[in-house]
Design an enzyme around this catalytic site. Structure first.
Site, PDB file in Angstrom:
ATOM      1  N   GLY A  29      66.066  37.097  43.856  1.00  0.00           N
ATOM      2  CA  GLY A  29      67.134  36.146  44.100  1.00  0.00           C
ATOM      3  C   GLY A  29      66.777  35.077  45.121  1.00  0.00           C
ATOM      4  N   GLU A 105      65.264  47.517  41.783  1.00  0.00           N
ATOM      5  CA  GLU A 105      65.847  47.300  43.106  1.00  0.00           C
ATOM      6  C   GLU A 105      66.430  48.587  43.671  1.00  0.00           C
ATOM      7  OE1 GLU A 105      67.151  42.586  42.736  1.00  0.00           O
ATOM      8  OE2 GLU A 105      68.559  44.155  42.211  1.00  0.00           O
TER       9      GLU A 105
END
Length: 224
Positions: A29, A105
């Protein structure tokens, strides 16, 4: 001053948590990208020897540009993970997976000794109120969608701009599931994980050790 200014500033501040010879998990991100750029310069300047595990191809390419030492093997323990979040609730639970890297993640976050989350202040809410990404094996998409409906959610397959299904780097699809306002995230996470064919849920209940909150003024807060 903007959020980008704040994210750049907090990325530089977070470098004080980086020590020589660490194994570092790199999230995905905007905030994670800014951190990787800062980390690359920091490692080169200080001649540190660190190993980095990226959570996505996007972050891997960014780390390669900065000549960071990358490894693919996820170790039993990672010293520290730096990542972003799509939402953070009052209990410091996270919704992640907007970029589609939720499975890796979550693996890294749960293997880490310390977790650092970086997000702008628009991501902070009292209770979750956005879609929950759910990574699903494509053979189970219909049965998972039916079970999501039974527990009060509405699901849709994530697609690309041209309408093709979004495929994760693990070869799976993502169902974005709307449950309205979520007041009991851990309970919902557990219900979804019990559905056959679900590989990962974008509700993360491992509490971050440190949260950086970027503000539109260009400044940031540190929450411990």
């Amino acid at each position: 001053m903007t959020y980008d200014d704040a994210i750049k500033a907090l990325s530089n501040d977070a470098l004080k948590l980086v020590k020589n010879h660490q194994t570092i998990g790199l999230g995905s991100g905007r905030a994670a990208t800014a951190f990787v750029k800062s980390l690359s310069l920091f490692v080169k300047k200080n001649k540190f020897s660190i190993k980095c595990i990226p959570t996505s191809l996007q972050i891997k390419l960014e780390a390669e540009k900065g000549k960071l030492h990358l490894i693919d093997t996820v170790l039993d323990k990672i010293d520290i993970v730096f990542d972003g979040a799509d939402q953070i609730d009052k209990g410091k639970n996270l919704i992640k997976g907007g970029g589609g890297a939720l499975l890796r993640e979550n693996i890294l976050i749960n293997a880490a000794k310390k977790v650092v989350i970086m997000a702008d202040d628009s991501k902070f809410v009292t209770n979750f109120n956005r879609d929950v990404p759910v990574e699903v094996h494509h053979l189970a998409r219909n049965t998972v969608a039916k079970h999501i409906s039974k527990i009060g959610g509405r699901s849709r397959i994530r697609t690309l701009d041209r309408g093709y299904p979004f495929i994760t780097e693990n070869g799976n699809i993502i169902l974005d599931c709307n449950f309205g306002v979520i007041k009991k995230p851990k309970l919902l996470q557990e219900k979804i994980k019990k559905i056959s064919g679900v590989l990962e849920v974008g509700i993360f209940t491992r509490k971050p050790d440190i949260i950086y909150k970027a503000r539109s003024t260009g400044k940031f807060d540190v929450i411990k």
